[in-house]
Write an enzyme that holds these catalytic residues in place. Structure first.
Site, mmCIF file in Angstrom:
data_model
loop_
_atom_site.group_PDB
_atom_site.id
_atom_site.type_symbol
_atom_site.label_atom_id
_atom_site.label_comp_id
_atom_site.label_asym_id
_atom_site.label_seq_id
_atom_site.Cartn_x
_atom_site.Cartn_y
_atom_site.Cartn_z
ATOM 1 N N HIS A 49 0.825 -1.212 0.000
ATOM 2 C CA HIS A 49 0.000 0.000 0.000
ATOM 3 C C HIS A 49 0.856 1.258 0.000
ATOM 4 C CE1 HIS A 49 -3.194 -2.765 0.818
ATOM 5 N NE2 HIS A 49 -2.720 -3.073 2.010
ATOM 6 N N LYS A 91 -6.383 0.173 10.177
ATOM 7 C CA LYS A 91 -7.532 0.095 9.274
ATOM 8 C C LYS A 91 -8.415 -1.077 9.693
ATOM 9 C CE LYS A 91 -5.038 -0.497 5.634
ATOM 10 N NZ LYS A 91 -3.822 -0.675 6.412
ATOM 11 N N HIS A 103 -6.951 -4.726 -1.278
ATOM 12 C CA HIS A 103 -6.280 -6.027 -1.234
ATOM 13 C C HIS A 103 -6.771 -6.920 -2.374
ATOM 14 C CE1 HIS A 103 -6.241 -4.595 3.026
ATOM 15 N NE2 HIS A 103 -4.977 -4.956 2.910
ATOM 16 N N THR A 132 5.313 16.734 -32.621
ATOM 17 C CA THR A 132 6.001 16.831 -33.905
ATOM 18 C C THR A 132 5.022 16.849 -35.070
ATOM 19 O OG1 THR A 132 7.912 15.667 -32.979
ATOM 20 C CG2 THR A 132 7.728 15.743 -35.382
ATOM 21 N N LEU A 180 6.444 10.836 -42.386
ATOM 22 C CA LEU A 180 5.356 11.321 -43.234
ATOM 23 C C LEU A 180 5.866 12.052 -44.477
ATOM 24 C CD1 LEU A 180 5.018 14.653 -42.812
ATOM 25 C CD2 LEU A 180 4.004 13.949 -40.662
ATOM 26 N N GLY A 239 2.940 7.923 -39.127
ATOM 27 C CA GLY A 239 2.764 9.256 -39.680
ATOM 28 C C GLY A 239 2.572 9.212 -41.189
#
Length: 593
Positions: free
Chosen positions: A56, A104, A223, A464, A517, A576
């Protein structure tokens, strides 16, 4: 995720604690009992102990520090520590004012920590009132009927109890006061968690996915316990947050109502947004924003927002929301609101506690005013398309094609790049489509339309690809603006495409073949320039160039950083380049417009 960075799963907890103590020399470690403690204990202050199973982090050891906890007892992953371990922690923090143990609400933690307390008291009868015990349960997933006997589970809200009690102890307050305030906080917190998937425990076999790709689970424990509700398809964040707040704030549901909400804008609260382990910081800030907005709309005034990783479930991709309902001005049995906030804001050396602003969240800024288009800055000659309606249809077709191609382009980029190319193109296409439908892009003003597309590429796409597209469309507009004719003819487009390609070359080193590209763009430009009437032939050449990137060695772009053997084995085209292919093929469907 079923892979982990470990030496040996059986030694992971101890090695992690050793690393924590190496990072923070103010901490000590009892290796045999897996107890992390303040090396220099202030015996004039109330001591605070917490603990539970590991997995945890930063809970529990990460909250040991001045102004917070004195010691944390760590079990194996998701397993409670034994009473001998806890007993050792009590001895390590033994002091003049007494000790508060905070756990807890899980059966193993309650039993083992409780047993250690009883054994310590049996051997030290004079200190029987010097060790107090507080169990925290803040989970609202389980209704009152179902949790009637065992009570609510302890979740991330427990960390707020640690912080407030620890800060109060630091002031020199007595054990009864520290316990009383911690108890009040524990009774006024509520937490609900949600996950996209369960976590994986190191050293265990990788199991099948618990949830499908279209499901989320609400009310998951820390858990790996299953939640109380599965939702499919995954809702937008805004709707999901509303569902979670219904569970936290509902006063009409007889199974809920754990917080006594007054309504009508009378409620003040602290909001804790907790990462369960696998959520990106990018998403977590968006979750915090959504929760603040939704609470404000419900009349709950958030006086503090604490966001970060506090109590995880290893690597679970999920988050939890916790509300600490602050006392009203008319409440006489509760600590004053300003005291609670002061204790939350108090400094601590605990490494797991995250930075907070110590102030209410700011109001979300209003949306910025629309930018004045670059086109409006001059009085250049307007030119229109030969077929105005055909131009609109071509743009619409291209946007829809890129939107539809997103999954395939994303798949390609996941292999050969960073996985964002498909989404980037989709975002740009949808933004252009929105402007088209709003009437700000049309065939009556081609130059204005190209500038608008350039703006979208720069502002909405980013990265880009966005910069390259923006430069190209801006250069295309520049080239067409020199035309004295009022209508853009085919030869004008041909000349402008060639000029825009050359302008783009001044900003990128990519030249065909480069696996970018640029490859299909250059093939299209060369063919279209040589034969302006052969648009479809130019598009075909571009498609062939995009296909050919499967076998081109990456020289520039992100693919250049990818292991060459992987690209050869997968033979995936450059994403691209594929985007340019999709775009041009869709435009070609409208003829030579």
């Amino acid at each position: 995720m079923a892979k982990h960075f470990v030496n040996d799963p059986s030694s992971l907890v101890v090695q992690s604690l050793q690393g924590l103590c190496a990072i923070n020399p103010k901490l000590g470690l009892d290796v045999n009992n897996k107890v992390v403690f303040l090396a220099d204990q202030d015996r004039s202050r109330v001591g605070l102990i917490c603990g539970g199973g590991s997995g945890h982090e930063p809970s529990h050891a990460g909250f040991v520090g001045q102004g917070m906890l004195s010691a944390a007892v760590c079990g194996n992953i998701f397993a409670s520590p034994g009473p001998t371990q806890v007993r050792r922690a009590i001895e390590l923090v033994d002091n003049d004012k007494g000790t508060l143990i905070i756990v807890k609400n899980y059966t193993g933690d309650v039993l083992n920590f409780g047993l250690a307390r009883e054994r310590f008291a049996a051997q030290h009868p004079s200190k029987v009132d010097k060790v107090k015990f507080l169990v925290v349960g803040d989970d609202v997933a389980v209704g009152k009927t179902q949790g009637g006997i065992v009570g609510r589970r302890g979740l991330a809200g427990t960390v707020l109890v640690y912080k407030i009690a620890g800060a109060l102890a630091e002031t020199g307050a007595g054990l009864d006061e520290v316990y009383s305030v911690a108890e009040w906080v524990s009774q006024n917190i509520a937490t609900i968690g949600v996950g996209l998937e369960h976590c994986h425990v190191p050293g265990t076999m990788a199991g099948e996915a618990h949830l499908t790709s279209s499901e989320i689970e609400i009310g998951m424990g820390i858990h790996n316990e299953a939640g109380v509700q599965r939702v499919s398809p995954v809702p937008p964040l805004s709707r999901l947050v509303q569902t979670l707040l219904d569970l936290l704030l509902s006063q009409s549901d007889p199974e809920r109502g754990f917080l006594s909400i007054q309504g009508s804008g009378k409620d003040n609260a602290v909001l804790l947004v907790n990462n369960l382990g696998g959520v990106s910081e990018l998403e977590l800030a968006g979750i915090a924003r959504e929760a603040i907005t939704a609470l404000s709309a419900r009349g709950v005034r958030v006086l503090r927002v604490i966001s970060g990783t506090f109590m995880t479930s290893l690597n679970m991709p999920g988050f939890s929301l916790t509300l600490l309902l602050l006392p009203s001005s008319s409440s006489t049995a509760a600590p004053p609101e300003d005291v609670i906030l002061h204790l939350l804001d108090a400094s601590t050396s605990a490494p797991g506690w995250k930075w907070t602003s110590c102030a209410p969240p700011s109001e979300l800024p209003p949306p910025p005013a629309p930018l004045i288009s670059e086109r409006a800055a001059d009085n250049a000659l307007k030119v229109r398309a030969q077929d105005v309606q055909g131009f609109v249809l071509a743009v619409e077709r291209a946007c829809n094609a890129l939107d539809k191609a997103e999954p395939e382009i994303t798949r390609m980029d996941t292999i050969s790049g960073d996985g964002d190319c498909g989404l980037t193109l989709q975002t740009g296409a949808n933004a252009v489509l929105a402007r088209l439908r709003a009437g700000s892009i049309g065939g009556e003003d081609i130059i204005g339309a190209l500038i608008a597309v350039s703006e979208v590429a720069a502002e909405k796409m980013g990265g880009t690809s966005g910069a390259l597209y923006s430069i190209f469309f801006s250069a295309l507009a520049q080239a067409l603006s020199t035309s004295s004719a009022g209508v853009v003819a085919v030869h004008d487009w041909s000349r402008a495409v060639s000029a825009a390609r050359e302008q783009l070359y001044t900003y990128t080193r990519a030249r065909p073949p480069s696996r970018t590209l640029v490859d299909p763009l250059a093939a299209f430009s060369d063919t279209f320039t040589a034969n302006p009437s052969g648009l479809r032939s130019a598009v075909k050449k571009a498609a062939e160039a995009a296909e050919a990137t499967r076998d081109v060695e990456a020289r520039v772009g992100r693919s250049a950083y990818v292991e060459a053997g992987l690209l050869k084995r997968e033979r995936v085209p450059d994403p691209g380049a594929w985007g340019v292919k999709v775009l041009l093929e869709a435009l070609a469907g409208a003829g030579s417009t």
